[in-house]
Design a protein around this motif. Structure first.
Motif, PDB file in Angstrom:
ATOM      1  N   SER A  31       0.812  -1.220   0.000  1.00  0.00           N
ATOM      2  CA  SER A  31       0.000   0.000   0.000  1.00  0.00           C
ATOM      3  C   SER A  31       0.844   1.269   0.000  1.00  0.00           C
ATOM      4  N   PHE A  32       2.167   1.115   0.031  1.00  0.00           N
ATOM      5  CA  PHE A  32       3.075   2.251   0.079  1.00  0.00           C
ATOM      6  C   PHE A  32       3.754   2.480  -1.270  1.00  0.00           C
ATOM      7  N   ASN A  33       3.842   3.761  -1.652  1.00  0.00           N
ATOM      8  CA  ASN A  33       4.752   4.142  -2.723  1.00  0.00           C
ATOM      9  C   ASN A  33       6.166   4.121  -2.151  1.00  0.00           C
ATOM     10  N   MET A  34       7.109   3.606  -2.910  1.00  0.00           N
ATOM     11  CA  MET A  34       8.468   3.432  -2.396  1.00  0.00           C
ATOM     12  C   MET A  34       9.465   4.211  -3.237  1.00  0.00           C
ATOM     13  N   ARG A 100      -0.249   8.409   1.800  1.00  0.00           N
ATOM     14  CA  ARG A 100      -1.041   9.550   2.269  1.00  0.00           C
ATOM     15  C   ARG A 100      -0.126  10.491   3.054  1.00  0.00           C
ATOM     16  N   LEU A 101      -0.388  10.735   4.306  1.00  0.00           N
ATOM     17  CA  LEU A 101       0.432  11.660   5.096  1.00  0.00           C
ATOM     18  C   LEU A 101       1.575  10.952   5.815  1.00  0.00           C
ATOM     19  N   MET A 102       1.694   9.645   5.628  1.00  0.00           N
ATOM     20  CA  MET A 102       2.738   8.894   6.300  1.00  0.00           C
ATOM     21  C   MET A 102       3.994   8.864   5.442  1.00  0.00           C
ATOM     22  N   ASP A 103       5.137   9.077   6.073  1.00  0.00           N
ATOM     23  CA  ASP A 103       6.410   9.188   5.370  1.00  0.00           C
ATOM     24  C   ASP A 103       7.478   8.568   6.261  1.00  0.00           C
TER      25      ASP A 103
END
Length: 115
Positions: A31-34, A100-103
């Motif tokens: 679910s994460f862009n990497m 989203r807002l997670m980094d």
């Protein structure tokens, strides 16, 4: 807590290849862009390569045609294959995960290319 652990850095000569790998844990990796970023001494951190959840990729112009990013959602890994390395590629390379807002960031791995 999301954890990203890079591996594969080291010292190589110009023209050689190196593969970096980043393993993610405590996250729904798919679910994460990497991405892979790098920071050379005295310079700002810059994007090297990025891969979305849909496997779309983009690269910094300086590495296009030499570097390739890939992901394996079954193994929770994102790799950076670096070919035809140049001394200008010398930097600390960081793995990044965005959703989203997670980094999130890894601790970094040093890549040194000697001339």
């Amino acid at each position: 807590q999301v954890q990203l652990v890079e591996s594969g850095g080291g010292l190589v000569q110009a023209g050689e290849s190196m593969r970096l790998s980043c393993a993610g844990s405590e996250m729904i990796f798919s679910s994460f862009n990497m991405g892979w970023y790098r920071q050379a001494p005295g310079k700002q951190r810059e994007l090297v390569a990025h891969i979305t959840t849909g496997y779309e990729t983009k690269y910094a112009k300086s590495v296009e045609g030499r570097f390739s990013i890939s992901r394996d959602n079954a193994k929770n890994t994102v790799d950076l294959q670096m070919n035809s390395l140049k001394p200008d590629d010398t930097a600390v390379y960081y793995c990044n995960a965005q959703r989203r807002l997670m980094d999130y960031w890894g601790q970094g791995t040093q890549v040194t290319v000697s001339s």
